[in-house]
Design a protein around this motif. Structure first.
Motif, mmCIF file in Angstrom:
data_model
loop_
_atom_site.group_PDB
_atom_site.id
_atom_site.type_symbol
_atom_site.label_atom_id
_atom_site.label_comp_id
_atom_site.label_asym_id
_atom_site.label_seq_id
_atom_site.Cartn_x
_atom_site.Cartn_y
_atom_site.Cartn_z
ATOM 1 N N MET A 217 0.824 -1.214 0.000
ATOM 2 C CA MET A 217 0.000 0.000 0.000
ATOM 3 C C MET A 217 0.859 1.266 0.000
ATOM 4 O O MET A 217 0.432 2.321 -0.494
ATOM 5 N N ASP A 218 2.095 1.168 0.503
ATOM 6 C CA ASP A 218 2.972 2.344 0.567
ATOM 7 C C ASP A 218 3.347 2.877 -0.808
ATOM 8 O O ASP A 218 3.751 4.038 -0.938
ATOM 9 N N GLU A 228 -10.377 -0.253 -1.320
ATOM 10 C CA GLU A 228 -11.181 -0.393 -2.533
ATOM 11 C C GLU A 228 -10.334 -0.134 -3.784
ATOM 12 O O GLU A 228 -10.386 -0.898 -4.760
ATOM 13 N N TYR A 229 -9.542 0.943 -3.753
ATOM 14 C CA TYR A 229 -8.710 1.272 -4.910
ATOM 15 C C TYR A 229 -7.610 0.226 -5.099
ATOM 16 O O TYR A 229 -7.298 -0.182 -6.223
ATOM 17 N N PHE A 230 -7.022 -0.227 -3.996
ATOM 18 C CA PHE A 230 -5.989 -1.265 -4.033
ATOM 19 C C PHE A 230 -6.539 -2.504 -4.747
ATOM 20 O O PHE A 230 -5.914 -3.050 -5.657
ATOM 21 N N LYS A 231 -7.734 -2.911 -4.320
ATOM 22 C CA LYS A 231 -8.353 -4.106 -4.901
ATOM 23 C C LYS A 231 -8.619 -3.923 -6.389
ATOM 24 O O LYS A 231 -8.329 -4.811 -7.201
ATOM 25 N N GLN A 232 -9.140 -2.763 -6.763
ATOM 26 C CA GLN A 232 -9.481 -2.504 -8.155
ATOM 27 C C GLN A 232 -8.252 -2.524 -9.054
ATOM 28 O O GLN A 232 -8.273 -3.087 -10.155
ATOM 29 N N VAL A 233 -7.166 -1.914 -8.583
ATOM 30 C CA VAL A 233 -5.930 -1.839 -9.374
ATOM 31 C C VAL A 233 -5.413 -3.236 -9.703
ATOM 32 O O VAL A 233 -5.083 -3.550 -10.852
#
Length: 422
Positions: A217-218, A228-233
């Motif tokens: 995440m860093d 949510e954005y992490f998952k989508q990417v």
């Protein structure tokens, strides 16, 4: 007495300096010019480039200018801070380099072999190449989008073949690379290439080896660091397994935090109902189920005990210690799964701590009496729910208690039948 007569010295005589005491002036541009001149003669044929580099190492000082050599092979010239090419000299850059090669994986693999052959021939370049990559990755902002793609693909290949260690990627955790999304874009291209070349399992292994699994995440821009954005990417890049890795890592960190919170609460002598409330709030916030919570509670309270080394004394000591925490355990023995998880954890603990081997039955009996464990789950554990750790030893320990439970159950069923008959 005779005195030693000094030998006359001619005026202007030069004292010779041995060759090994001489040190040539550091001249990276001179080295660059020599390498580029040699590369230009190959017309970009990678086989010829490999042959040239093999022979040139006998004349050119690779030991001293290894970093410059890799600059040329990657970027075509001498890199300066920021990622631009030094323009000194008549021919400061060659097109026969990775940055001017086609983006295709076939082209990248062919260039990989140039590096493999070179480093295999001159082993001392291994360490230099690792240091070079640490520097080059810091310069990615100064490269064009196409150059970044090629470098990401090549870095993936070098990670796969072991030319560079995965922890070199940590240099991308740099504010000026993160805020514009450059670090993230680079890693995504690298991860996709690595998965394509070696498979996702090896990618996950490399991330763990490099210490990146807890830092993913860093690499996201600060304003986009959401789950949510992490998952989508990663879904968009078909890297679902990295989402699982991230979740597992986040879960482990949450569990460690929960354990420390529990230790602090116990040390502060908080009432068990307050501790229970704290744990329930934390577990709800972090989606930790009761069957995992109860195992954490067990591990934590057992870690707080100072156990007697004598096997005959430790059982009574453990029962006394655990008796004070039964209400806390009871609050999370809310499902069959959490009860069974607790029994299995007790079995594992007693098996791995030899002094507790004889304590298992007494601990389970305590939990039965205090309604932490139910009769039904104890019988299920005995029948087929146990693990193989110390299996025969613990089953024999529990045999008489289980027989008593079974006979009590049969008597209860018989009484119910008589009542129904009346």
């Amino acid at each position: 007495m005779s005195q030693k007569i000094e030998r006359p010295v001619l005026s202007g005589q030069r004292i010779k300096t041995r060759k090994r005491d001489e040190r040539e002036k550091y001249d990276p541009t001179g080295f660059r010019d020599a390498v580029i001149a040699g590369l230009e003669k190959t017309d970009g044929d990678l086989e010829q480039i490999s042959k040239y580099l093999d022979i040139a190492g006998n004349k050119l000082d690779y030991r001293r200018y290894g970093e410059v050599l890799f600059d040329i092979l990657i970027a075509g010239g001498l890199l300066v801070p920021g990622g631009s090419i030094c323009q000194d000299g008549e021919k400061p850059r060659t097109n026969y380099c990775i940055f001017d090669a086609p983006e295709s994986m076939e082209s990248m693999r062919n260039h990989e072999q140039v590096f493999v052959k070179l480093i295999r021939r001159y082993k001392y370049l291994e360490k230099m190449f690792e240091e070079e990559m640490g520097k080059v990755l810091l310069f990615v902002k100064g490269f064009t989008p196409s150059e970044r793609i090629k470098l990401a693909r090549m870095t993936a290949l070098w990670l796969v073949n072991g030319s560079v260690p995965p922890n070199v990627l940590l240099v991308l955790n740099n504010e000026h690379l993160i805020k514009d999304g450059i670090a993230l874009e680079f890693l995504l291209e690298l991860f996709q290439t690595f998965k394509q070349e070696k498979g996702i399992a090896y990618l996950i292994q490399a991330l763990k080896k490099g210490g990146l699994e807890s830092k993913l995440m860093d690499f996201f821009p600060p304003n986009k660091r959401t789950e949510e954005y992490f998952k989508q990417v990663f879904l968009d890049k078909e890297l679902n397994e990295i989402i699982k890795l991230h979740k597992a890592q986040a879960s482990q960190e949450a569990k460690r935090e929960l354990q420390q919170t529990l230790i602090d609460d116990i040390n502060d002598e908080k009432a068990h109902n307050e501790i229970t409330a704290d744990i329930k709030e934390f577990s709800a916030r972090n989606n930790i189920p009761d069957h995992e919570i109860i195992v954490i509670i067990w591990s934590t309270i057992m870690s707080l005990g100072e156990w007697n080394k004598k096997e005959e004394l430790v059982t009574d000591q453990a029962v006394r210690h655990l008796k004070t925490y039964c209400t806390l355990l009871q609050a999370f023995a809310s499902t069959d799964r959490s009860e069974l998880a607790l029994i299995l954890k007790v079995q594992e603990f007693c098996y791995e701590n030899m002094n507790f081997m004889k304590a298992f039955q007494k601990i389970i009996l305590l939990f039965y009496k205090t309604e932490v464990l139910s009769e039904e789950i104890i019988l299920r554990w005995y029948k087929d729910g146990h693990s193989n750790k110390g299996k025969m030893h613990f089953l024999e320990q529990m045999r008489k208690f289980v027989e008593w439970l079974q006979s009590a159950e049969e008597e209860s069923e018989s009484e119910d039948e008589q009542k129904n008959g009346d």
